[in-house]
Design an enzyme around this catalytic site. Structure first.
Site, PDB file in Angstrom:
ATOM      1  N   ASP B 336       0.830  -1.211   0.000  1.00  0.00           N
ATOM      2  CA  ASP B 336       0.000   0.000   0.000  1.00  0.00           C
ATOM      3  C   ASP B 336       0.862   1.259   0.000  1.00  0.00           C
ATOM      4  OD1 ASP B 336       0.821  -0.878   2.577  1.00  0.00           O
ATOM      5  OD2 ASP B 336      -0.476   0.643   3.477  1.00  0.00           O
ATOM      6  N   GLU B 337       0.263   2.341  -0.444  1.00  0.00           N
ATOM      7  CA  GLU B 337       0.799   3.694  -0.309  1.00  0.00           C
ATOM      8  C   GLU B 337       2.233   3.846  -0.799  1.00  0.00           C
ATOM      9  OE1 GLU B 337      -1.714   5.736   3.170  1.00  0.00           O
ATOM     10  OE2 GLU B 337      -0.101   4.465   3.933  1.00  0.00           O
ATOM     11  N   LEU B 338       2.516   3.264  -1.952  1.00  0.00           N
ATOM     12  CA  LEU B 338       3.848   3.451  -2.528  1.00  0.00           C
ATOM     13  C   LEU B 338       3.977   4.909  -2.975  1.00  0.00           C
ATOM     14  CD1 LEU B 338       5.582   0.824  -4.646  1.00  0.00           C
ATOM     15  CD2 LEU B 338       5.551   3.177  -5.470  1.00  0.00           C
TER      16      LEU B 338
END
Lengths: 556, 556
Positions: B336-338
């Site tokens: 997530d949330e790269l």
């Protein structure tokens, strides 16, 4: 690979914000040095007060216990270890001497705590030398000495059996900006055992909160035993175990007073009284009428029939009896959320209004004058919620204190009417906001006062916004408030702490000296110290942030 | 004076909603009678299972303790006293016999609990007679027997040393609507001692949650000791005391498994890995770069340099080592949330991309295939956050399970791509929402996922909204999640319970059989029973409401 400047900048931020003392609220005058000093193993607190009262002696004992037992390490990367060199080389502080200023009268903390609000002297001076000679605490009153002891206990950190500061010498001259810093707790929606109140009073005293506004009864339950009115609790408490007996009250009052806290009881009238119908059905209009939403802001509906002389007499006598249980000069009589429809639909009220030719408002004025008269007779000053001055046309004495709760915007109107104000606005100080809706069969329900009121919000509140200099003098202070529809002993600490410490500092230190950015690492310290002392204050941030002051700021 | 019809109506409401059992989740088939029955003083649970495994024997012991120790009185006005007559005249239940269905293989609860998700058989039948003869619990597996024991322990109330039901005979045939009911806990933002995890696992088992999604590490700390990778915890845990050692993990895994719970570990990659830079600075891009908000959704910034073969090897080996610590068939690899800017600004990443001619997305695909390959090699099925299928173009095996968190609206897109889904949407199941902003120097900050997600909201979630019948088959279940920026041991219970029980029932009982209005009094019961068992579940309403089912409904 990380640009060097970024690391340098981050380091600078850390140094700028790292607190090396955790005094909360921040003293109004506070100078520190950079010398390390540790408590000598024989460190003691000497009471240089002739005929020192027992509560002062006990406060000194508790302070000594806190000094050795807090075991709070600095909140930095490496914790206490960062001070290791300084600590092991530090000089030793032999003792603290506490004394009253020349000519000060020796009265107990407990007496000082319940004196008229503006006459309480909480000021003190505290001097900690850079060398090992003694520290000095002086005040005009034992209450001031107690505040100074509280400060003293927060000046030190712990590392490997050492209790130390790296900021000696320290000079503090301190006194509150506002005479009223409070916390309100509702013990009627859900009941809290005495030990929860004790723990809360302890925590309050650690941040110099000086008034416990006890919203003890409400429509849901009547957990207060009152001599002559025992049936109210017998029939209105949740259970026989959920009653504050007169012994409990006496204990709570003296426990609080010994910690510099005045217990201000609230018997909310004429609304919020449904439960009185359990003992006196004839005194209550629309008791448990349905749908409740037509008769009250929350269930169950039920309000005192204030048009009835018997109810007025009952309430006056109740106030007189309650006044005897509490040494405080103040009693709150409530007066919020009066539901007119309840009275419009009540045959008894309507019959009386028809017979007397009074309007409901005129009858409310009569009731208020009579019941407040009983309080005055008992030597008490009434406190009311804002509706009593903004929505109703009742006669109130000039010294009545008004709690503004619906909106902070309403403070101006109350001040313009010349009443003293305690800030208690839901838009800043309600601890229950943001917890979701709680009435049943309403999946979409949210908290009426959404969103959650963060500590940052209450901390940055302006107590004199939109007020003239003259009106500003009417502001006595403020408080956080916990309504307990969704609270009980299981979440009391996490909901209240450390948030309620934010108003404690705002109203002690004053808005001119507070800064929300530098407050955060200090408030982490409060939370950690509270936990060391057994109060379950929550984590305000990931520990990564707590250990790196400033690094998690939005601007960092 | 109160209109008579109003009282009558209120009474009718009370009768209609008063629960006389507190089984949660509601069994899928449940018939009850109206006969009172109490446990005989010699009541015992007989295990009629050849070579009964130790964890079943222990579960039986715990069930007997709960039966006698819960001491939960009915939640009605008058509490247990309302059943006094019935209880004192009640017949006695001599015992409960538990046995496996003919031909069922005898395996331990712990083995069954970690079997492939859709192969776990949690069904059971439970029969309690109207007379004193024995009750019978049967299942195809020890896991099913354990679920039945959990149900059995919730059928009884307490009054004056009696443990009783007034609803015998009882017939239950039960099995979960969805194979996955979970709870996610983040132990990286703030650390939780093992005893907090034990208590949470106990509570989960009481509502038949069968998966503990353990978000054990993140950018803030790395509290997991991994053989061969000890430096990650040594340098990345908050302190030496804040590490889950391999012994701790082994204990937590077996504690959970004995309670029917599979522990699914998450090692979030390549984002949320700043802390790995403490041990391996060369593996992490933009570690603690400032301003953090340019490089990460929360501080500190730092992501694995997945373009580097050394990092890919490190991560693959890490996954292999972690796989050995957890018997579960599943490991979450995060995703997530790269933050793309972090890589755009990272000279190492940019140099490699330039040298290889790959795009960042192509490199991510290479990294994902390699690291997931290592998991497959270790016999694990990967679980990922939704971005890995919705935002990135990586190759994932068909059996990959996707956690949809950003919005429940995104479930459709994931299902259309043919992946299995676990509901974990922030707009329904995030327990941290509504707690206010936590980054510093931002007085106006609120929770990004405001408002607070009430139990009513998650309970009324539709797991197959906007899905075709075929797509609906991809839904494995769902879970509540606690991210712990503002949580620690001090507020764990009150934030999680009883709210997380709402998804437990939704995904066990299924939306067709749930009803938010009748659920409320039952959920009060859950909260009260939890407190009796030492889990600090909060009060959902004033006790006045809890004692009067339906009376505080908005429509009452």
């Amino acid at each position: 690979m990380v640009p060097k400047f970024a690391f340098a900048a981050a380091t600078a931020v850390l140094l700028a914000f790292t607190p090396v003392n955790a005094v909360w609220p921040l003293p109004t005058s506070f100078t520190t040095g950079s010398t390390a000093l540790r408590l000598a193993p024989w460190f003691d607190i000497h009471i240089d007060v002739h005929g020192a009262p027992g509560d002062l002696v006990n406060a000194v004992k508790r302070t000594k216990q806190q000094l050795w037992n807090d075991k709070l390490e600095r909140l930095v990367v490496g914790r206490g270890g960062v001070d290791a060199d300084a600590v092991f080389k530090a000089g030793q502080l032999n003792g603290l001497t506490i004394s009253l200023e020349n000519g000060a009268k020796v009265r107990s903390i407990s007496e000082e705590a319940v004196a008229p609000l503006e006459s309480r002297d909480e000021s003190y001076t505290l001097t900690i030398p850079g060398s090992g000679s003694g520290a000095l605490l002086k005040a005009n009153s034992t209450l001031g000495l107690f505040r100074g002891l509280t400060t003293f206990s927060q000046l030190f950190y712990y590392y490997k059996n050492n209790v130390y500061t790296i900021e000696a010498p320290i000079e503090i001259t301190d006194k509150p900006a506002y005479p009223y810093r409070g916390l309100m707790l509702d013990t009627a929606r859900n009941y809290f055992p005495v030990k929860d109140l004790e723990r809360t009073l302890d925590a309050m005293s650690w941040v110099k909160i000086n008034n416990f506004h006890w919203h003890v009864v409400d429509s849901q339950s009547f957990p207060l035993e009152i001599p002559g009115f025992e049936d109210l609790a017998e029939k209105g408490a949740y259970s026989a175990d959920s009653v504050y007996t007169t012994d409990d009250v006496s204990h709570i009052v003296s426990y609080a007073a010994a910690r510099g806290i005045d217990v201000i009881v609230e018997i909310d009238t004429p609304g919020h009284t449904a439960i009185i119908s359990n003992a006196h059905p004839e005194y209550v209009a629309c008791a448990q009428s349905t749908p409740w939403a037509s008769f009250a802001n929350e269930p169950p509906a039920g309000q005192l029939r204030f048009t009835e002389p018997a109810v007025t007499n009952f309430t006056s006598d109740l106030f007189t009896a309650v006044s005897k249980l509490f040494p405080s000069k103040f009693v709150s009589t409530g007066g919020d959320e009066l539901n007119v429809n309840c009275y419009d639909q009540d045959p008894v009220t309507q019959a009386t209004l028809n017979a007397t030719g009074q309007t409901l408002e005129q009858a409310l004025d009569t009731f208020t004058q009579a019941t407040h008269g009983a309080l005055k007779e008992a030597g008490k000053t009434p406190i009311v919620w804002e509706e009593m001055v903004l929505d109703h046309n009742v006669t109130l004495s000039n010294d009545t204190i008004v709690l503004v709760w619906i909106s902070s915007q309403n403070v101006v109107d109350v001040a313009k009417k010349g009443y003293k104000v305690v800030h208690a606005a839901s838009d800043y100080f309600y601890l229950d906001c943001g917890g979701g809706g709680w009435v049943g069969s309403n999946p979409a329900g949210n908290s009426w006062c959404d969103p959650f009121k963060t500590w940052q919000r209450s901390y940055t509140f302006d107590p004199t916004a939109n007020l003239t200099a003259e009106e500003s003098k009417l502001i006595l202070g403020g408080q956080h408030l916990l309504w307990t529809e969704q609270s009980g002993p299981e979440n009391l600490d996490p909901i209240v702490w450390p948030r309620a410490a934010s108003s404690a500092e705002l109203f002690w230190t004053g808005p001119a000296l507070t800064n929300v950015t530098t407050a955060l690492p200090r408030l982490h310290d409060v939370a950690f110290r509270f936990r060391q002392r057994g109060v379950q204050a929550i984590s305000l941030q990931p520990l990564w942030c707590a250990l790196r002051p400033g690094a998690c700021d939005l601007t960092a």
